[in-house]
Design a protein around this motif. Structure first.
Motif, PDB file in Angstrom:
ATOM      1  N   GLY A   1      15.828  20.285  20.205  1.00 16.82           N
ATOM      2  CA  GLY A   1      15.705  19.331  19.115  1.00 16.82           C
ATOM      3  C   GLY A   1      15.615  17.915  19.676  1.00 16.82           C
ATOM      4  O   GLY A   1      16.037  17.645  20.795  1.00 16.82           O
TER       5      GLY A   1
ATOM      6  N   VAL B   1       9.740  24.356  14.108  1.00 15.67           N
ATOM      7  CA  VAL B   1      10.326  25.331  15.036  1.00 15.67           C
ATOM      8  C   VAL B   1       9.327  26.448  15.348  1.00 15.67           C
ATOM      9  O   VAL B   1       9.210  26.884  16.503  1.00 15.67           O
ATOM     10  CB  VAL B   1      11.635  25.887  14.436  1.00 15.67           C
ATOM     11  CG1 VAL B   1      12.110  27.106  15.195  1.00 15.67           C
ATOM     12  CG2 VAL B   1      12.711  24.808  14.435  1.00 15.67           C
TER      13      VAL B   1
ATOM     14  N   LEU C   1      20.458  29.405  25.333  1.00 15.03           N
ATOM     15  CA  LEU C   1      21.342  28.970  26.424  1.00 15.03           C
ATOM     16  C   LEU C   1      22.300  27.938  25.839  1.00 15.03           C
ATOM     17  O   LEU C   1      21.842  26.874  25.396  1.00 15.03           O
ATOM     18  CB  LEU C   1      20.490  28.255  27.469  1.00 15.03           C
ATOM     19  CG  LEU C   1      20.145  28.938  28.786  1.00 15.03           C
ATOM     20  CD1 LEU C   1      19.235  28.027  29.622  1.00 15.03           C
ATOM     21  CD2 LEU C   1      21.399  29.272  29.554  1.00 15.03           C
ATOM     22  N   LEU C   2      23.589  28.235  25.812  1.00 14.13           N
ATOM     23  CA  LEU C   2      24.495  27.238  25.237  1.00 14.13           C
ATOM     24  C   LEU C   2      25.934  27.412  25.709  1.00 14.13           C
ATOM     25  O   LEU C   2      26.300  28.458  26.244  1.00 14.13           O
ATOM     26  CB  LEU C   2      24.471  27.293  23.705  1.00 14.13           C
ATOM     27  CG  LEU C   2      25.188  28.446  23.026  1.00 14.13           C
ATOM     28  CD1 LEU C   2      25.828  27.951  21.749  1.00 14.13           C
ATOM     29  CD2 LEU C   2      24.209  29.552  22.720  1.00 14.13           C
TER      30      LEU C   2
ATOM     31  N   VAL D   1      29.722  16.312  20.762  1.00 15.86           N
ATOM     32  CA  VAL D   1      30.381  15.195  20.088  1.00 15.86           C
ATOM     33  C   VAL D   1      29.615  13.909  20.425  1.00 15.86           C
ATOM     34  O   VAL D   1      29.223  13.711  21.584  1.00 15.86           O
ATOM     35  CB  VAL D   1      31.873  15.090  20.491  1.00 15.86           C
ATOM     36  CG1 VAL D   1      32.069  14.817  21.965  1.00 15.86           C
ATOM     37  CG2 VAL D   1      32.596  14.047  19.653  1.00 15.86           C
TER      38      VAL D   1
ATOM     39  N   ARG E   1      10.424  15.893  13.321  1.00 17.43           N
ATOM     40  CA  ARG E   1       9.599  15.678  12.127  1.00 17.43           C
ATOM     41  C   ARG E   1       8.921  14.311  12.158  1.00 17.43           C
ATOM     42  O   ARG E   1       8.131  13.992  11.267  1.00 17.43           O
ATOM     43  CB  ARG E   1      10.454  15.788  10.858  1.00 17.43           C
ATOM     44  CG  ARG E   1      11.056  17.172  10.648  1.00 17.43           C
ATOM     45  CD  ARG E   1      11.782  17.313   9.314  1.00 17.43           C
ATOM     46  NE  ARG E   1      12.354  18.650   9.170  1.00 17.43           N
ATOM     47  CZ  ARG E   1      13.564  19.015   9.607  1.00 17.43           C
ATOM     48  NH1 ARG E   1      14.352  18.119  10.187  1.00 17.43           N
ATOM     49  NH2 ARG E   1      13.986  20.252   9.463  1.00 17.43           N
TER      50      ARG E   1
ATOM     51  N   TRP F   1      32.434  17.974  27.528  1.00 19.77           N
ATOM     52  CA  TRP F   1      33.071  18.395  28.785  1.00 19.77           C
ATOM     53  C   TRP F   1      32.097  18.184  29.932  1.00 19.77           C
ATOM     54  O   TRP F   1      30.888  18.008  29.732  1.00 19.77           O
ATOM     55  CB  TRP F   1      33.429  19.884  28.718  1.00 19.77           C
ATOM     56  CG  TRP F   1      32.340  20.719  28.132  1.00 19.77           C
ATOM     57  CD1 TRP F   1      31.112  21.017  28.693  1.00 19.77           C
ATOM     58  CD2 TRP F   1      32.334  21.334  26.834  1.00 19.77           C
ATOM     59  NE1 TRP F   1      30.364  21.771  27.835  1.00 19.77           N
ATOM     60  CE2 TRP F   1      31.089  21.986  26.702  1.00 19.77           C
ATOM     61  CE3 TRP F   1      33.252  21.407  25.796  1.00 19.77           C
ATOM     62  CZ2 TRP F   1      30.733  22.687  25.546  1.00 19.77           C
ATOM     63  CZ3 TRP F   1      32.891  22.111  24.656  1.00 19.77           C
ATOM     64  CH2 TRP F   1      31.653  22.746  24.547  1.00 19.77           C
TER      65      TRP F   1
ATOM     66  N   GLY G   1      19.854  21.411  20.008  1.00 17.96           N
ATOM     67  CA  GLY G   1      21.270  21.552  19.762  1.00 17.96           C
ATOM     68  C   GLY G   1      21.578  22.445  18.585  1.00 17.96           C
ATOM     69  O   GLY G   1      20.873  23.426  18.318  1.00 17.96           O
TER      70      GLY G   1
ATOM     71  N   ASN H   1      26.637  13.100  20.080  1.00 13.13           N
ATOM     72  CA  ASN H   1      25.382  13.452  20.754  1.00 13.13           C
ATOM     73  C   ASN H   1      25.508  13.572  22.268  1.00 13.13           C
ATOM     74  O   ASN H   1      24.614  13.191  23.025  1.00 13.13           O
ATOM     75  CB  ASN H   1      24.249  12.473  20.385  1.00 13.13           C
ATOM     76  CG  ASN H   1      22.900  13.190  20.400  1.00 13.13           C
ATOM     77  OD1 ASN H   1      22.826  14.388  20.134  1.00 13.13           O
ATOM     78  ND2 ASN H   1      21.848  12.479  20.743  1.00 13.13           N
TER      79      ASN H   1
HETATM   80  N1  LIG Z   1      26.948  22.749  24.250  1.00 10.91           N
HETATM   81  C1  LIG Z   1      25.649  22.990  24.385  1.00 10.91           C
HETATM   82  O1  LIG Z   1      25.235  23.994  24.984  1.00 10.91           O
HETATM   83  C2  LIG Z   1      24.673  22.012  23.819  1.00 10.91           C
HETATM   84  C3  LIG Z   1      23.305  22.113  24.116  1.00 10.91           C
HETATM   85  C4  LIG Z   1      22.438  21.188  23.555  1.00 10.91           C
HETATM   86  C5  LIG Z   1      22.925  20.200  22.733  1.00 10.91           C
HETATM   87  N2  LIG Z   1      24.234  20.133  22.479  1.00 10.91           N
HETATM   88  C6  LIG Z   1      24.803  19.112  21.603  1.00 10.91           C
HETATM   89  O2  LIG Z   1      24.310  19.329  20.277  1.00 10.91           O
HETATM   90  C7  LIG Z   1      24.283  18.057  19.621  1.00 10.91           C
HETATM   91  C8  LIG Z   1      22.902  17.854  19.049  1.00 10.91           C
HETATM   92  O3  LIG Z   1      22.638  18.855  18.062  1.00 10.91           O
HETATM   93  P1  LIG Z   1      22.053  18.463  16.635  1.00 10.91           P
HETATM   94  O4  LIG Z   1      22.136  19.651  15.772  1.00 10.91           O
HETATM   95  O5  LIG Z   1      22.715  17.218  16.174  1.00 10.91           O
HETATM   96  O6  LIG Z   1      20.536  18.036  16.946  1.00 10.91           O
HETATM   97  P2  LIG Z   1      19.322  18.831  17.643  1.00 10.91           P
HETATM   98  O7  LIG Z   1      19.300  20.244  17.146  1.00 10.91           O
HETATM   99  O8  LIG Z   1      19.309  18.590  19.101  1.00 10.91           O
HETATM  100  O9  LIG Z   1      18.079  18.012  17.050  1.00 10.91           O
HETATM  101  C9  LIG Z   1      17.930  17.875  15.662  1.00 10.91           C
HETATM  102  C10 LIG Z   1      16.588  17.225  15.420  1.00 10.91           C
HETATM  103  O10 LIG Z   1      15.543  18.151  15.695  1.00 10.91           O
HETATM  104  C11 LIG Z   1      14.481  17.954  14.788  1.00 10.91           C
HETATM  105  N3  LIG Z   1      14.349  19.143  13.947  1.00 10.91           N
HETATM  106  C12 LIG Z   1      15.318  20.037  13.606  1.00 10.91           C
HETATM  107  N4  LIG Z   1      14.794  21.022  12.863  1.00 10.91           N
HETATM  108  C13 LIG Z   1      13.467  20.752  12.725  1.00 10.91           C
HETATM  109  C14 LIG Z   1      12.409  21.415  12.078  1.00 10.91           C
HETATM  110  N5  LIG Z   1      12.579  22.577  11.403  1.00 10.91           N
HETATM  111  N6  LIG Z   1      11.178  20.862  12.137  1.00 10.91           N
HETATM  112  C15 LIG Z   1      10.967  19.712  12.811  1.00 10.91           C
HETATM  113  N7  LIG Z   1      11.955  19.033  13.481  1.00 10.91           N
HETATM  114  C16 LIG Z   1      13.189  19.564  13.428  1.00 10.91           C
HETATM  115  C17 LIG Z   1      14.838  16.729  13.984  1.00 10.91           C
HETATM  116  O11 LIG Z   1      14.365  15.614  14.743  1.00 10.91           O
HETATM  117  P3  LIG Z   1      13.893  14.235  14.050  1.00 10.91           P
HETATM  118  O12 LIG Z   1      15.147  13.606  13.528  1.00 10.91           O
HETATM  119  O13 LIG Z   1      13.269  13.466  15.184  1.00 10.91           O
HETATM  120  O14 LIG Z   1      12.904  14.627  12.987  1.00 10.91           O
HETATM  121  C18 LIG Z   1      16.353  16.783  13.989  1.00 10.91           C
HETATM  122  O15 LIG Z   1      16.964  15.539  13.708  1.00 10.91           O
HETATM  123  C19 LIG Z   1      24.667  17.006  20.656  1.00 10.91           C
HETATM  124  O16 LIG Z   1      26.049  16.731  20.545  1.00 10.91           O
HETATM  125  C20 LIG Z   1      24.372  17.710  21.962  1.00 10.91           C
HETATM  126  O17 LIG Z   1      25.145  17.200  23.037  1.00 10.91           O
HETATM  127  C21 LIG Z   1      25.130  21.022  23.007  1.00 10.91           C
END
Ligand SMILES: NC(=O)c1ccc[n+]([C@@H]2O[C@H](COP(=O)([O-])OP(=O)(O)OC[C@H]3O[C@@H](n4cnc5c(N)ncnc54)[C@H](OP(=O)(O)O)[C@@H]3O)[C@@H](O)[C@H]2O)c1
Length: 184
Positions: free
Chosen positions: A60, A96, A22-23, A33, A81, A39, A120, A35
């Motif tokens: 995540g 994951v 879902l995204l 942006v 992690r 929008w 994310g 975090n």
């Molecule tokens: N537009 C949309 O539909 C949508 C939806 C959701 C989020 N977002 C945006 O996406 C951004 C966040 O995305 P992101 O990529 O920065 O972070 P994320 O995917 O939300 O989280 C990343 C975190 O997940 C954990 N992680 C990732 N892979 C792992 C693995 N294989 N094993 C264990 N832990 C794992 C780690 O946490 P730890 O650091 O704690 O170890 C990592 O720092 C934000 O801007 C948010 O607003 C957008």
């Protein structure tokens, strides 16, 4: 006119629950942006809530931080992690694969035919190859940010599309696409 099916997550084929992404992304692939979402789209949030309520959701740790709490009426699974991380109302898992296994088991136990990855960028990247369906919101704008999504659209078939218009509740025009992975 083709419309998105109501609660279609409960209407899939019999058997193993399916993984659905879902995204929302902009035309140029931006999903976040600083975090947070770049929008405000009220109708997209309502669709997100309608689809994911009463289901298991995987996110995540950074997405959990951006939301700031467990989402109600859902089984929240957070991937991190960090050892010993305790988040109220969430199941925290360290990889994951464990998140997918746990969401699948919870869905079977609760007779749900789908579970959702809600972000994310990092978690979408690690799970898209195992997803059967996607609800992809395409925001009709080019947006600068620091979280991105890309996928091979030739591997996906469009089942339905719904268009929304910019108004006081929605910053941009956008479309919600219901996509299913093409069979080989
Ligand atoms: N537009 C949309 O539909 C949508 C939806 C959701 C989020 N977002 C945006 O996406 C951004 C966040 O995305 P992101 O990529 O920065 O972070 P994320 O995917 O939300 O989280 C990343 C975190 O997940 C954990 N992680 C990732 N892979 C792992 C693995 N294989 N094993 C264990 N832990 C794992 C780690 O946490 P730890 O650091 O704690 O170890 C990592 O720092 C934000 O801007 C948010 O607003 C957008």
């Amino acid at each position: 006119m083709v419309t998105l099916k109501d609660r279609s997550a409960d209407c899939g084929a019999q058997g193993e629950p399916e993984l659905i992404l879902l995204l929302a992304m902009s035309r140029n692939g931006c999903i976040g942006v600083n975090n947070s979402l770049p929008w405000h789209l009220r109708d997209d949030l309502l669709n997100f809530k309608r689809l994911s309520s009463e289901h298991a959701i995987i996110m995540g740790r950074k997405t959990f931080d951006s939301i700031g709490r467990a989402l109600p009426n859902r089984h929240n699974i957070v991937v991190s992690r960090q050892s010993g991380l305790d988040l109220e109302g969430c199941e925290v898992v360290d990889c994951v694969d464990r998140a997918l296994e746990s969401a699948c088991a919870w869905s079977l136990e609760h007779e749900k035919r789908a579970y959702f990855v809600i972000g994310g960028a990092d978690i979408y990247r690690q799970t898209i190859d195992r997803a059967e369906q996607m609800y992809l919101t395409v925001v009709d704008a080019d947006v600068q940010g620091d979280a991105w999504f890309a996928f091979d659209d030739t591997a996906w078939q469009e089942l339905a599309r719904r268009e929304f218009h910019q108004n006081d509740d929605n910053d941009w025009n956008f479309s919600i696409l219901h996509l299913k992975r093409k069979t080989q």
